[in-house]
Structures are given as structure tokens and as C-alpha cells.
Scaffold this motif. Structure first.
Motif, PDB file in Angstrom:
ATOM      1  N   SER A 292       4.576  25.802   2.161  1.00  0.00           N
ATOM      2  CA  SER A 292       3.619  25.875   1.060  1.00  0.00           C
ATOM      3  C   SER A 292       3.870  24.716   0.102  1.00  0.00           C
ATOM      4  CB  SER A 292       3.783  27.215   0.320  1.00  0.00           C
ATOM      5  OG  SER A 292       3.023  27.243  -0.866  1.00  0.00           O
ATOM      6  N   VAL A 293       2.809  23.933  -0.169  1.00  0.00           N
ATOM      7  CA  VAL A 293       2.922  22.779  -1.068  1.00  0.00           C
ATOM      8  C   VAL A 293       1.865  22.900  -2.155  1.00  0.00           C
ATOM      9  CG1 VAL A 293       2.852  20.264  -1.257  1.00  0.00           C
ATOM     10  CG2 VAL A 293       3.736  21.340   0.834  1.00  0.00           C
ATOM     11  N   ASN A 294       2.292  22.798  -3.402  1.00  0.00           N
ATOM     12  CA  ASN A 294       1.391  22.871  -4.553  1.00  0.00           C
ATOM     13  C   ASN A 294       1.650  21.657  -5.438  1.00  0.00           C
ATOM     14  OD1 ASN A 294      -0.315  23.633  -6.605  1.00  0.00           O
ATOM     15  ND2 ASN A 294       0.920  25.360  -7.308  1.00  0.00           N
ATOM     16  N   LEU A 295       0.644  20.797  -5.582  1.00  0.00           N
ATOM     17  CA  LEU A 295       0.747  19.600  -6.425  1.00  0.00           C
ATOM     18  C   LEU A 295      -0.234  19.713  -7.582  1.00  0.00           C
ATOM     19  CD1 LEU A 295       0.738  16.893  -3.587  1.00  0.00           C
ATOM     20  CD2 LEU A 295       2.734  17.983  -4.647  1.00  0.00           C
ATOM     21  N   TRP A 296       0.159  19.233  -8.759  1.00  0.00           N
ATOM     22  CA  TRP A 296      -0.753  19.302  -9.895  1.00  0.00           C
ATOM     23  C   TRP A 296      -0.581  18.102 -10.828  1.00  0.00           C
ATOM     24  CZ3 TRP A 296       3.503  22.508  -9.416  1.00  0.00           C
ATOM     25  CH2 TRP A 296       4.461  22.434 -10.408  1.00  0.00           C
ATOM     26  N   ALA A 297      -1.653  17.827 -11.573  1.00  0.00           N
ATOM     27  CA  ALA A 297      -1.658  16.779 -12.589  1.00  0.00           C
ATOM     28  C   ALA A 297      -2.423  17.327 -13.783  1.00  0.00           C
ATOM     29  CB  ALA A 297      -2.319  15.513 -12.064  1.00  0.00           C
ATOM     30  N   ALA A 298      -1.805  17.300 -14.963  1.00  0.00           N
ATOM     31  CA  ALA A 298      -2.402  17.890 -16.159  1.00  0.00           C
ATOM     32  C   ALA A 298      -2.435  16.879 -17.293  1.00  0.00           C
ATOM     33  CB  ALA A 298      -1.606  19.122 -16.598  1.00  0.00           C
ATOM     34  N   THR A 299      -3.544  16.901 -18.014  1.00  0.00           N
ATOM     35  CA  THR A 299      -3.673  16.099 -19.228  1.00  0.00           C
ATOM     36  C   THR A 299      -4.602  16.830 -20.185  1.00  0.00           C
ATOM     37  OG1 THR A 299      -4.303  13.943 -20.154  1.00  0.00           O
ATOM     38  CG2 THR A 299      -5.563  14.718 -18.258  1.00  0.00           C
ATOM     39  N   GLY A 300      -4.166  16.993 -21.414  1.00  0.00           N
ATOM     40  CA  GLY A 300      -4.981  17.693 -22.396  1.00  0.00           C
ATOM     41  C   GLY A 300      -5.364  19.080 -21.940  1.00  0.00           C
TER      42      GLY A 300
END
Length: 415
Positions: free
Chosen positions: A274-282
């Protein structure tokens, strides 16, 4: 005078607290105590699109849940003692023989079931230094076993567990679960697993995680054993990396499962990545997920728990033998736009590579839309509203489904 169902449930859960309070009325025990009463109103409608006139075509029920939870502090001294209690009451507001089976209530298709059900439990606890042990009713929230709470009342286990944080950055958990009270049941029974047959009265688990790199990196190692059915190892790596106004992150989990002891569930050999990638801004978070099932069987996990995998969704879990699945998800937090408490997400997952019905190449997808709002202040502070909408299209046994869940909850702090 006849006692109401709620009064009976709360009385059972709080009896132990009432008995020990006079003798343990010490500063920390009282000061650190907390209690809440949650009113949970739950409407669920699942449209079973691929059915004949002789089968159930829809599951639709409405129910009211009342949940009381209390956690004491610990008595003073080298060894501290305390007590946690829980009581739940479910009330049927709308159901019928033809629409039953949402798992909100203890019923099934053809029998709308009772008008009410209740449950209560308590856990005694002891603290020594930075180590806490609990015995009794448990709702663990760990990567190797996480109690489910996606219906009216939560899933509750009976057993014992230990949590230790004696070493900085390291958290260790271990224990044994003996029975389970499922989310739409009032009695405890042996533990079972999804995708695997058999039942057992012992689930042993141990493991933990270690945080380093200023808390940005976490490694975890876990072991779980449903005695005489299967055992499972979990390897986990989480990393978060701030870059300017962005925060990037990834969560890699790898499960290795095989049959155990007397093989009551049959021969088992399974690996899941299981692979979970994320990118968050504001206010915005973008996520990508990938999940792959290898081996001779589907992925096993304790029935009704929330497995630590990226593509466990509102309806599907994408854990069939040989299944590969991909996820795209977008979250938005409206606090950045002047509406604190309002949030929403949409996600889409597509799976394939497994055996579908009637010899077809298996394919399925699920699209979820979820919006929630919690009032932050004023008379109705803590009143929460949530709408969960899901659509499934599959050529496997589950078929095509459309589902809506409307949940209104109000949490009242008592202590």
C-alpha cells in the motif's frame, strides 16, 4: 417505574466509576477525567442496482445512536489506577423487512429486527511511569488492528493491551483480544476475519513505531496473530517533507500474511503493498494511492476493523486476490476561506487484475464524495453534519451500487 434503555446502558457503564470515586477522590484522578455524550443520527440508503424482483433491491434505514464515554485520570502515586467506561444505545427510527441490512441495526433482509439495542463495557487501567495497561472493553486504533466506527455504534473488543513510551520517540503496543462486539450487535463473540474462514478466541498483537528526523520520519514494525487462522507482519515507513509553502508526504505499508496453527481458515499466503503519496498547500491536499495484492489469497483483516491500507473506502477495499488498484483524491479545508469547520474531499479508485464473475477479467471502481461541517462556536457548538456519497461499478460479486449516508451528530462534554 421501568428504566429506559439509555438509562440502563449508562448505568451499567458508569457503575464501576461510581463505586471507586469515593475511595479514589484524588486530585489527578478527578482533574484529568473527561466524559462526553454523543447523539448520532444516521440515515443510510444503498441502491442495489443489479438485482431481480425476487432479491433485495435497496437497503434503507434511519436510526438514532446515543454514546456515552468516560475516561478517568489516574490516582496519585508511583502506580496509578483508573477506569474507562462506554455505553451505547441504538434506536430504530425507520426500517422494514424489505429494506433491512445496512448494519445500522441488528437485523437483516426479511427481518427489520428490534426497535432498540444497547451495550456497555468498562476497562480498568494502571499506569507506571510512561507505561499504561488496560483490561476490559477496548477500541484500539493501531495500524495492526483498528476498531471500526463507520455505523451507528462502534466496534468493541474485550481483552488487554499495553502502551509504553519509556524511550523518547518510540511507542510500543502489545496485547491480546479475546472477543468482539460488532457494531450492530449487543453480544460478544469469537473473532473472525474478512476474506478468510474460521473463528478464534485469541488475537495477539505487538509492535510499535519510532519517530526521528525531528518527527518527520516514522518507521513501524507490527505483528498480529489470529490464532489458528492467520498471522501477519506489517512494515511501515512514513515521511513528511516541508518544501516552501508545500508539505509533501508518503506512507508505505507492506503486509506479509500466512496461515497459522490449525489452519481453520485454510491455506493462506498473501502479500499486500500500500502506497499513499500526498502534497498539501494552504487549503488544498492532493493524494495518489497504489495498492497491490500478491500471493494465493485475498488480503485478510479482522472483520469490521479499518485495515491500514490506502484503498479501504466507503464500500470497497480492493483486496481481492491479484487485484491492483490506483487512487486519486483531492481534499479542501474551507477554513482558509473563512469557513472553519467545513471540509470536503472527492476520490476515485479503479481496480483490476482479479477474476470477475462468469470468467470475466475483473474490473471495478468506486467514486466517493464526502462533505462535513462542524459548528465551531455559539449555542450549537460541536454540532456536526456529514454527507457521504459513493458509487460503485464492478463485474465481481458485489455488482453495481449507489449509496448515501447522512450523519448528524452532537457531542456534549460532561466533564
Amino acid at each position: 417505574m421501568t428504566q429506559s434503555p439509555l438509562a440502563r446502558a449508562v448505568a451499567l457503564a458508569t457503575l464501576g466509576t461510581c463505586l471507586i470515586l469515593p475511595s479514589l477522590a484524588q486530585a489527578e484522578f478527578i482533574k484529568d477525567s473527561k466524559a462526553t455524550l454523543e447523539l448520532r443520527n444516521f440515515y443510510m440508503n444503498r441502491d442495489l442496482r443489479e438485482t431481480t424482483s425476487a432479491q433485495q433491491s435497496k437497503r434503507e434505514e434511519w436510526a438514532q445512536g446515543i454514546l456515552f464515554k468516560a475516561e478517568s485520570g489516574f490516582t496519585e502515586g508511583t502506580v496509578g489506577f483508573g477506569l474507562d467506561t462506554y455505553a451505547g444505545l441504538g434506536l430504530k427510527l425507520s426500517s422494514s423487512d424489505e429494506r433491512a441490512g445496512t448494519n445500522l441495526l441488528p437485523n437483516s433482509f426479511g427481518d427489520e429486527g428490534p426497535g432498540e439495542y444497547s451495550e456497555a463495557t468498562a476497562a480498568a487501567k494502571v499506569r507506571l511511569s510512561k507505561t499504561i495497561g488496560k483490561v476490559g472493553g477496548l477500541m484500539p486504533k493501531l495500524p495492526i488492528v483498528a476498531s471500526g466506527d463507520s455505523r451507528l455504534l462502534p466496534q468493541v473488543f474485550t481483552g488487554a493491551m499495553l502502551t509504553s513510551q519509556e524511550i523518547e520517540g518510540l511507542t510500543f503496543n502489545g496485547g491480546q483480544l479475546r472477543e468482539v462486539n460488532f457494531r450492530n450487535s449487543t453480544d460478544s463473540q469469537d473473532i473472525t476475519a474478512s476474506n478468510v474462514g474460521g473463528e478464534s478466541d485469541r488475537y495477539n498483537f505487538a509492535g510499535g513505531d519510532y519517530k526521528f528526523n525531528a518527527g518527520n520520519t516514522t518507521v513501524g514494525l507490527w505483528y498480529g496473530e489470529l490464532e489458528d487462522i492467520y498471522d501477519q507482519k506489517l512494515y511501515n515507513l512514513i515521511h513528511v517533507q516541508p518544501i516552501g509553502d508545500w508539505k509533501l508526504g508518503g506512507n508505505l505499508a507492506y503486509f506479509d500474511s500466512q496461515d497459522n496453527g490449525s489452519r481453520l481458515g485454510g491455506k493462506l499466503d498473501n502479500d499486500l503493498t500500500s502506497v499513499n503519496l500526498w502534497a498539501a498547500t494552504g487549503a488544498h491536499t492532493f493524494r495518489l494511492g497504489y495498492q497491490k495484492v500478491d500471493g494465493d489469497n485475498a488480503f485478510p483483516f479482522l472483520t469490521e476493523t479499518d485495515p491500514y491500507i490506502v484503498n479501504y473506502l466507503q464500500i470497497l477495499d480492493f483486496t481481492r486476490k491479484d487485484e491492483k488498484s490506483w487512487q486519486a483524491r483531492y481534499d479542501i479545508n474551507f477554513a482558509s476561506y473563512g469557513v472553519p469547520g467545513l471540509g470536503a474531499f472527492v476520490r476515485y479508485v479503479k481496480g483490476d487484475g482479479f477474476d470477475g464473475t462468469r470468467g470475466r477479467d475483473g474490473k471495478e471502481w468506486e467514486r466517493d464524495f464526502d462533505v462535513s461541517y462542524t459548528i465551531q462556536e455559539g449555542t450549537f457548538k460541536n454540532l456536526a453534519l456529514r454527507w457521504r456519497n459513493a458509487m460503485v461499478r464492478s463485474n465481481a460479486s458485489i455488482g453495481d451500487l449507489d449509496e448515501n449516508r447522512l450523519i448528524v451528530s452532537y457531542t456534549l462534554p460532561l466533564l
